[in-house]
Each structure stands twice: as C-alpha cells, then as structure tokens.
Design a protein around this motif. Structure first.
Motif, short mmCIF file in Angstrom:
data_model
loop_
_atom_site.label_atom_id
_atom_site.label_comp_id
_atom_site.label_asym_id
_atom_site.label_seq_id
_atom_site.Cartn_x
_atom_site.Cartn_y
_atom_site.Cartn_z
N VAL A 169 116.87 140.26 48.11
CA VAL A 169 116.18 141.49 48.71
C VAL A 169 116.79 142.75 47.70
CG1 VAL A 169 115.57 142.85 50.52
CG2 VAL A 169 115.72 140.57 50.72
N PRO A 170 115.78 143.32 47.18
CA PRO A 170 116.29 144.76 46.50
C PRO A 170 116.99 145.51 47.18
CG PRO A 170 114.04 144.32 46.40
CD PRO A 170 114.42 143.24 47.05
N SER A 171 118.33 146.03 47.49
CA SER A 171 118.50 147.22 48.18
C SER A 171 118.21 148.47 47.54
CB SER A 171 120.05 147.18 48.13
OG SER A 171 120.70 145.98 48.92
N ARG A 172 117.67 148.70 46.21
CA ARG A 172 117.30 149.66 45.73
C ARG A 172 115.86 150.28 46.18
NH1 ARG A 172 116.74 147.07 40.13
NH2 ARG A 172 118.00 145.78 40.81
N PHE A 173 115.19 149.46 46.67
CA PHE A 173 113.97 149.30 47.13
C PHE A 173 113.74 150.48 48.12
CE2 PHE A 173 110.64 147.80 50.54
CZ PHE A 173 109.58 148.13 49.75
N TYR A 174 114.68 150.71 49.17
CA TYR A 174 114.66 151.54 50.15
C TYR A 174 114.90 153.25 49.81
CZ TYR A 174 115.34 147.19 52.61
OH TYR A 174 115.21 145.84 53.11
N ILE A 232 126.98 138.05 56.13
CA ILE A 232 125.59 138.67 55.62
C ILE A 232 125.27 138.11 54.39
CG2 ILE A 232 124.97 141.14 54.84
CD1 ILE A 232 127.40 142.22 56.45
N MET A 233 124.08 137.64 54.31
CA MET A 233 123.40 136.74 53.30
C MET A 233 122.51 137.81 52.28
SD MET A 233 121.22 133.50 53.19
CE MET A 233 119.69 134.19 53.09
N HIS A 234 123.19 138.42 51.46
CA HIS A 234 122.44 139.10 50.33
C HIS A 234 121.56 138.15 49.52
CE1 HIS A 234 125.03 143.01 50.90
NE2 HIS A 234 124.18 142.75 51.99
N ASP A 235 122.26 137.08 48.88
CA ASP A 235 121.58 136.18 48.22
C ASP A 235 121.92 134.69 48.57
OD1 ASP A 235 120.85 137.95 46.00
OD2 ASP A 235 122.69 138.49 45.69
N ILE A 263 118.74 142.03 60.11
CA ILE A 263 119.33 143.43 59.91
C ILE A 263 119.20 143.93 58.58
CG2 ILE A 263 121.17 145.15 60.37
CD1 ILE A 263 122.65 142.98 62.12
N PRO A 264 118.05 144.71 58.36
CA PRO A 264 117.87 145.11 56.86
C PRO A 264 118.69 146.29 56.39
CG PRO A 264 116.02 145.99 58.38
CD PRO A 264 116.97 145.07 59.21
N ILE A 301 118.82 139.93 55.63
CA ILE A 301 118.18 141.53 55.17
C ILE A 301 116.95 141.54 54.97
CG2 ILE A 301 120.39 142.38 54.67
CD1 ILE A 301 119.72 142.01 51.66
N GLY A 302 116.07 140.06 54.96
CA GLY A 302 114.89 139.86 54.86
C GLY A 302 114.21 138.97 55.63
N ARG A 303 112.92 139.06 56.04
CA ARG A 303 112.40 138.19 57.04
C ARG A 303 112.12 136.94 56.31
NH1 ARG A 303 107.38 142.15 58.53
NH2 ARG A 303 108.47 142.76 56.05
#
Length: 406
Positions: free
Chosen positions: A309-314, A128-131, A192-193, A170-172
């Motif tokens: 991708v900022p997870s807080r965004f959602y 899972i690539m967060h960064d 998979i966002p 988690i981001g296109r």
C-alpha cells in the motif's frame, strides 16, 4: 497510569532515519509510551531528534546494523539476516512473560525473529504488515511463484502467523492473501490504515511555487518518493514519451530507489523535453513540492493487490490533488480512488491507458475532486490510527486470548 507489562518495538528503521517506516514506528512508539513502559530496538544509528527524547518517551536500545544499498541484493540480504539475528538475541534479553512486542515487515526476516522470541519468552506479538513476502518478491520478478525459496518462505510464514497474536494490515486487500496461510485466522487481522502527515486542506496552484515556476507547461504531472521493486518506472517514462508533443503537459520527478535510477537512465538515453528531475525533496519542502503538480502518479507493477500500500497516497490527497494509480482495481488505494472519485485507476503495464488518463486529467476542471481528496485525507487521521494501536496493545496486555475468542 502504566500497566505492569512493557512494550518492545523492534524496527530496523527509526529516527534519526528519515524514511516513512521510521516515522510511522516513532509515532506509534511515542503514543504507546504515554501509557506504558516502551523500549525500542532500533537499527538506525545516530542521535535521536529532541522530539523523541525526554520524560514519557520510549527508551531506545541500538541493535548493531549495517544497511547495504537496495541494489546490492546479496549484501543486503546478509545484513538483514544479521540484524534479525541480533534483534532476536536482544529480545531474549528484554522480554518477560506478559510483555508485548510490536514489529514491522522491514526487513522481511525480522518478523520471524520477533515471533520466535515472543513465543520462547511467553510474550505476545503483533506485526504491522507493510509488505507481504514472498509475494512482493514474486511480483517484482525476483522469485518464481513455485520456486523452492518461495515455497520455503510461505511455509515459514504459516508458522509465523500461527505464532503471532495479531497482524495489522494497512489495506483491506491484504486479508485475502493472508488467509491463504494455514496459520492465519480472520480474528487475528486488524485493519489500521496509515495516515496523512500533512494537514488536509486544498493548496492552490501558483506560478511562484519554487518547483513549478521554472516549467512553462500549464499541466504538471508529478511522481515522488521511493520507487522500489514493486513499482514500474518504465510505464511512467513510456507515457511521457507518448505525450512528448503535447506541450501543455510536463512530468516532474523526484525520488529515490532502484526505479528512479532506471528513470534517470531512460531519460539520459532519450532526452525527452517534457521530463524534469529534481533532487530528493527534504521534509520541510514536501508540502510545496506536492502542491506544485496538478496530478500525481503512483505506478505499481501487476499483482499489487494485497501486497503493498503506498503511504505517499494520503499526503497527495491531503494537498487536494487527484491521482492516477497504476494497479489492479481491488488494491486498497484503487478502492479508495474509485469509492471517493479521487482520480483514475490504470491497468498495470498499459502506458497508453496512463497517457490517456493524464490527457483526461489535463482536460478536466473538476474542483469538486479537490474537495473530495481533502475530505478523504481527513479520514486517514493520525489520532484515530494511534488510538487504534493503543487499543490493540491494551487487548494484548490484558486479555491475550481475546484474538482466539473473536
């Protein structure tokens, strides 16, 4: 009915750790445990919460770990290297041919250990690539693009991506930088966002909100969460400085990380009247805190696209608040903002643009934006994401060559 192969989840961050990564990995592990035997290799000591224990839950195995502070870069690097090495040895003991191991890019050295152990043991592996490293470190100014360390990490990435069976983004926007590696192919990438942890629904702005009632300003601009190396605290503070004489606007800041330490230092020096800090907000108070502001800022440095991708965004969308995103327009969150009309996108480094976007938001009376934010948050659903993870694991368990065929 459980399949014969087991799932191993390797993560430095796992409950009782309260970080976003820990929460995400626990959600995934518990969902997979509904159908499979799941073992978690965790680097977070302490007793598990009751919700993470009992029948049908993952079995957690502790990997000895000592986390250094984020500012102590050398000690942190050594600690993460030791954790990756210990996890590699634990995987050698745990994995059998046909198993699947799932990991995440925290710490960034962990995926190399996972890919190597899986290849040695005949298991399949997914990341899972967060960064994306070293891109994050280059973006933060900690590495030069052409340095020996950067080139070495990119070479190691090519080998790792070749060994991995799947990479979850988690981001296109992550696809383009990933495909720059010789070991990566498009058919290994799965989008998979992440998801909102709060139930989507408009929360009213009320004067009795505990975080808002002490502030006289009509329009509150919020900043929340971790500010790491990829974020730009200076642009937020400079925008506040530009708006200090506009008494209708006030900045409410709460979070942690090296960026927040910088914000506190700047405020100590300048003493702006339109800036307030509150202590890190507990999970039980998060909904009230997010509902306290009229507008939220997510401030990235330049070159964020495809890197983070900022997870807080959602969750900001879930409470029905517009956002100002400081990033390139092709970044995942910026694409979502523009596609659904959820706020403003500001050029990195341009505090004047950020201040003007805040002014525009203060003048705006767009109730439809609230409705659009809630509707967008509903698309980022936990159940949808969990089913997508479960489907990918089934593919890797039962048809390991599927990625080669797609």
């Amino acid at each position: 009915m459980q399949s014969s192969g087991k799932i191993v989840v390797a993560s430095q961050h796992y409950p009782p750790d309260t970080s976003t990564t820990a929460s995400i990995m626990a959600e995934i592990a518990c969902r997979l445990a509904q159908d499979h035997d799941v073992v978690v290799l965790s680097g977070s000591p302490g007793a598990l919460p009751a919700s993470q224990t009992g029948p049908g839950k993952p079995r957690v195995v502790m990997v000895r770990n000592r986390m250094a502070g984020k500012a102590a870069l050398l000690r942190r690097g050594l600690s993460e290297l030791l954790f990756a090495g210990r996890t590699f040895l634990a995987l050698i003991r745990q994995l059998r041919r046909g198993d699947v191991v799932l990991t995440v890019t925290a710490p960034f050295m962990l995926p190399y250990a996972v890919a190597a152990a899986a290849r040695l043991k005949g298991a399949r592996s997914a990341l899972i690539m967060h960064d994306l490293f070293p891109d994050v470190l280059v973006m933060a100014g900690l590495l030069k693009p052409g340095s020996f360390v950067t080139r070495t990490m990119r070479a190691a990435n090519s080998l790792m991506f070749r060994a991995l069976n799947a990479v979850i983004t988690i981001g296109r926007d992550a696809e383009r930088p990933l495909l720059s590696y010789s070991g990566m192919r498009r058919n290994k990438i799965r989008f998979i966002p992440n998801w909102a942890t709060l139930v989507p629904g408009p929360r009213p702005l009320t004067r009795d909100n505990p975080f808002r009632k002490a502030l006289a300003a009509r329009f509150i601009v919020g900043l929340s969460g971790n500010l790491g190396f990829t974020h730009d605290p200076e642009i937020v503070f400079e925008a506040a400085r530009l708006l200090k004489d506009e008494t209708d606007i006030h900045f409410l800041l709460s979070g942690w990380g090296i960026g927040f330490e910088r914000l506190k230092q700047l405020q100590t020096e300048a003493g702006l009247p339109n800036v307030s800090f509150v202590a890190r907000v507990a999970d039980l108070e998060l909904e009230a805190f997010l509902a306290s502001a009229n507008l939220w800022i997510i401030p990235y440095r330049k070159d964020v696209a495809g890197v983070s991708v900022p997870s807080r965004f959602y969750n900001l969308l879930a409470v029905g608040r517009p956002v100002v995103l400081v990033s390139e327009p092709e970044a995942e969150a910026a694409l979502t903002v523009a596609e659904s009309g959820l706020g403003w996108v500001v050029t990195p480094g341009r505090a004047d643009q950020l201040a003007e976007a805040i002014r525009a938001a203060c003048r705006s009376d767009d109730d439809a934006m609230t409705e659009r934010a809630v509707k967008a948050a509903a698309r980022f659903d936990r159940t949808v994401a969990m089913n997508a993870y479960a489907g990918l694991i089934e593919e890797l368990l039962h048809n390991p060559d599927l990625a080669e065929q797609r």
